[in-house]
Write an enzyme that holds these catalytic residues in place. Structure first.
Site, PDB file in Angstrom:
ATOM      1  N   SER A 178       0.851  -1.185   0.000  1.00  0.00           N
ATOM      2  CA  SER A 178       0.000   0.000   0.000  1.00  0.00           C
ATOM      3  C   SER A 178       0.894   1.245   0.000  1.00  0.00           C
ATOM      4  CB  SER A 178      -0.957  -0.055   1.192  1.00  0.00           C
ATOM      5  OG  SER A 178      -1.983   0.885   1.068  1.00  0.00           O
ATOM      6  N   TRP A 179       0.736   2.166   0.966  1.00  0.00           N
ATOM      7  CA  TRP A 179       1.672   3.288   1.045  1.00  0.00           C
ATOM      8  C   TRP A 179       3.108   2.785   1.214  1.00  0.00           C
ATOM      9  CZ3 TRP A 179       3.552   7.975   0.513  1.00  0.00           C
ATOM     10  CH2 TRP A 179       4.615   8.381   1.319  1.00  0.00           C
ATOM     11  N   ASP A 216      -8.911  -5.730  -4.933  1.00  0.00           N
ATOM     12  CA  ASP A 216      -8.412  -4.663  -4.071  1.00  0.00           C
ATOM     13  C   ASP A 216      -9.169  -3.385  -4.406  1.00  0.00           C
ATOM     14  OD1 ASP A 216      -6.946  -2.667  -2.764  1.00  0.00           O
ATOM     15  OD2 ASP A 216      -5.009  -3.613  -3.169  1.00  0.00           O
TER      16      ASP A 216
END
Length: 321
Positions: free
Chosen positions: A117-118, A273
């Site tokens: 993710s990040w 997702d």
């Protein structure tokens, strides 16, 4: 059918501490596994998510020297955003510099970098800045921090899939602001002098992500994301970064991909997702020939989903020697 791999057994760190990185900031770090093993850095998500013990378990502890750290302002790093820490010196460039400071502090020459993710955003930005320090990349739930990705998740499109959760996300926002940029509207709420209102907004922001990160509902995950101290830091740090485009030029992580062309990597992406749709993973893979793309057909965003966990452990095992 292939038996799905599970996380390695739980382990404790053999060393930990706080590293002074300047600007009044101390980042928490820990090492576990084999002190003489191959160095691997776990880059947590959010931004603002912090580390957990399960993150150590994506690596073979006999083979890897596993490094975890909490990014500025969250987790066990000091000062904490929930306690009023300023975000003036909390940018992508600061975090990249912190990673380099930690690498030097731990006397590591090169390491595998793992991020989801990040964490995938920051791992890519770090690898493009310091490719000579990265042996491999293992990335999950790709987030290239383009405006289209932020708009997808925070400005309505993803709400078509989770309408009941989207209604809860909208609840703190005045009706007059709901048709505008909700990242900007939340910025005003999260940084309001009304701490009670700011906390309500933080919980709504954080639980939106907690409720939409898995293929099937996980109430415990939502409850964890609603804890007020966690939510205040998580929501404020995320919103700060997204308000500023991640402190990256639009499309920078694809434009600069040539800097890391020779670094091998594995991209693991949940087919369903909703937080970080698979198109970003596909575009990254197309631009980065040294990568392998693994699409997990029965997963959403979270690393803890069985098929995603399996693919990530297969990747770290592939690179352990």
């Amino acid at each position: 059918m292939t038996e799905l791999r599970e996380l390695y057994p739980d382990i404790d760190p053999y060393a930990h501490g706080w590293l002074d990185v300047g600007d009044g900031q101390e980042i928490y770090w820990e090492t576990s596994g084999n002190p003489d093993g191959k160095p691997a850095l776990f880059v947590h998500g959010g931004p603002g998510g912090g580390t957990t013990g399960d993150q150590r378990r994506f690596f073979d502890p006999a083979a890897y020297r596993i490094v975890l750290f909490d990014q500025r302002g969250c987790g066990q790093s000091r000062p904490h955003v929930a306690d009023g820490a300023s975000l003036d010196t909390n940018t992508t460039d600061h975090l990249i510099a912190d990673i380099e400071a930690l690498r030097t502090h731990l006397d590591i020459e090169r390491w595998l970098v793992f991020g989801g993710s990040w964490g995938s955003t920051l791992a890519l930005a770090y690898a493009q800045r310091h490719p000579e320090r990265v042996t491999e990349l293992v990335l999950r739930g790709i987030f290239l921090l383009r405006r289209s990705e932020i708009d997808w998740y925070y400005n309505g499109a993803a709400g078509n899939i989770f309408p009941e959760n989207w209604q809860r996300f909208l609840a703190p926002v005045p009706e007059s602001e709901r048709d505008g940029d909700l990242v900007a509207a939340y910025h005003r709420l999260l940084f309001s002098s009304d701490e009670e209102a700011a906390t309500r907004a933080a919980i709504a922001w954080s639980t939106w992500e907690g409720a939409t990160s898995t293929l099937l509902p996980q109430p415990d995950r939502v409850a964890e994301s609603a804890e007020p101290r966690f939510a205040r830091a998580f929501a404020r740090i995320e919103n700060h970064y997204f308000t500023h485009g991640g402190f990256l030029d639009e499309g920078q992580l694809l434009t600069n991909i040539g800097a890391m062309q020779d670094i091998p990597g594995v991209i693991v992406q949940g087919r369903y997702d909703i937080v970080c749709p698979a198109t970003s993973a596909w575009e990254l893979h197309q631009a980065w020939p040294a990568s392998t793309l693994v699409i997990v057909d029965n997963a959403g965003h979270a690393a803890a989903e069985p098929g995603t966990t399996h693919a990530l452990i297969e990747a770290t095992d592939r690179f352990r020697s």
